[in-house]
Design an enzyme around this catalytic site. Structure first.
Site, mmCIF file in Angstrom:
data_model
loop_
_atom_site.group_PDB
_atom_site.id
_atom_site.type_symbol
_atom_site.label_atom_id
_atom_site.label_comp_id
_atom_site.label_asym_id
_atom_site.label_seq_id
_atom_site.Cartn_x
_atom_site.Cartn_y
_atom_site.Cartn_z
ATOM 1 N N GLY A 146 0.799 -1.215 0.000
ATOM 2 C CA GLY A 146 0.000 0.000 0.000
ATOM 3 C C GLY A 146 0.831 1.263 0.000
ATOM 4 C CG ASP A 164 -8.337 -1.459 8.641
ATOM 5 O OD1 ASP A 164 -7.780 -1.592 9.743
ATOM 6 O OD2 ASP A 164 -9.286 -2.177 8.270
#
Length: 295
Positions: A146, A164
């Site tokens: 990510g 998250d």
């Protein structure tokens, strides 16, 4: 008042240990695997149902996950100018994506999770967390980094960016630094909102304060929201929201809020107002001492 769930025959204590404190459940280990990134443990407990640990740290459980996912998602998606394009970094259990996709205005959601084995085990053992997200045509899963995704994506490519991730160690360590946050700001369209889980102000006090401070420096406007996830260290948790163009995350749009609030167990506009105001005095003093008033 219901009595606490009694341990079953064969249950043992499964604990997260942090700084001389143990946070545990009576549970049975259902499956444990080692991925290239971490140790993944699935448990089943009388108190909270099936749950997930990464490297011995509690991540989620069937009867705890709404305490975490709703506060992360709805203040952002009820406030951004548009919510057509959403990016979730992490979130391999599927709960954040599920809550995002309850918003009809979401057209495209990218979820970038570094550990495909987390996704596989969550879908097998915790299917209620992701629910229909896994088969929703708006949902697009990438198993990958990510941090690299944020660095390589085009400017102004998302309306909402949600992080998250787990605690700032191992594969999640790079989710808590200036370079990553700067890329997340660059990705936001005008009127966009960024949000991240920002640890416990009790169990991870300095990490929490440093995260809020850094987000204010990078985005210009950032505020922590406080709630509780009873299975996490101390039970007291936080999420921090940021915008370049003003704290729009504080005021949910009535129509969007009304469309999702009835299906929430924790979040509501009223709850959100109180959660943003519940800044403990020691955090307020620490932020004011370093940063002065937020612009």
């Amino acid at each position: 008042m219901q009595p606490p769930a009694a341990p079953r025959s064969g249950d043992a204590w499964v604990d997260e240990e942090l700084d001389g404190v143990r946070y545990g459940l009576a549970a049975t280990v259902v499956e444990e695997r080692i991925s290239p990134y971490q140790r993944i443990t699935i448990i089943d407990s009388p108190a909270y149902g099936k749950g997930l640990l990464l490297d011995g740290c509690w991540m989620t459980a069937e009867r705890q996950e709404r305490h975490y996912h709703e506060p992360l998602v709805h203040p952002a998606l009820c406030a951004a100018a548009s919510i057509e394009r959403v990016l979730v970094i992490g979130g391999g259990d599927g709960g954040t994506a599920r809550e995002c996709l309850r918003h009809a205005g979401v057209v495209h959601l990218d979820m970038v999770e570094i550990d495909g084995l987390v996704v596989e085990l969550a879908r097998r053992h915790l299917p209620s967390l992701g629910g229909g997200a896994w088969s929703d045509p708006r949902f697009h899963l990438t198993v990958g980094d990510g941090i690299g995704w944020a660095a390589s994506s085009a400017d102004a490519s998302y309306d909402v960016v949600l992080v998250d991730g787990s605690d700032p160690a191992g594969p999640a360590e790079g989710l808590f630094n200036r370079s990553f946050f700067q890329h997340c700001r660059r990705l936001l369209r005008p009127g966009g909102v960024f949000a991240t889980q920002s640890e416990s102000p009790e169990a991870f006090r300095q990490v929490h304060i440093d995260t809020v401070r850094l987000l204010r420096e990078v985005f210009g406007h950032a505020d922590p929201l406080y709630g509780w996830v009873p299975m996490y260290p101390s039970g007291w948790w936080s999420w921090t929201f940021a915008c370049p163009d003003g704290p729009r995350y504080r005021e949910p749009l009535a129509e969007r809020a009304a469309a999702v609030a009835g299906g929430c167990a924790i979040w509501s506009p009223r709850w959100q107002r109180g959660a943003f105001e519940a800044v403990p005095a020691f955090v307020e003093r620490a932020l004011a001492a370093t940063d002065g008033d937020q612009p």
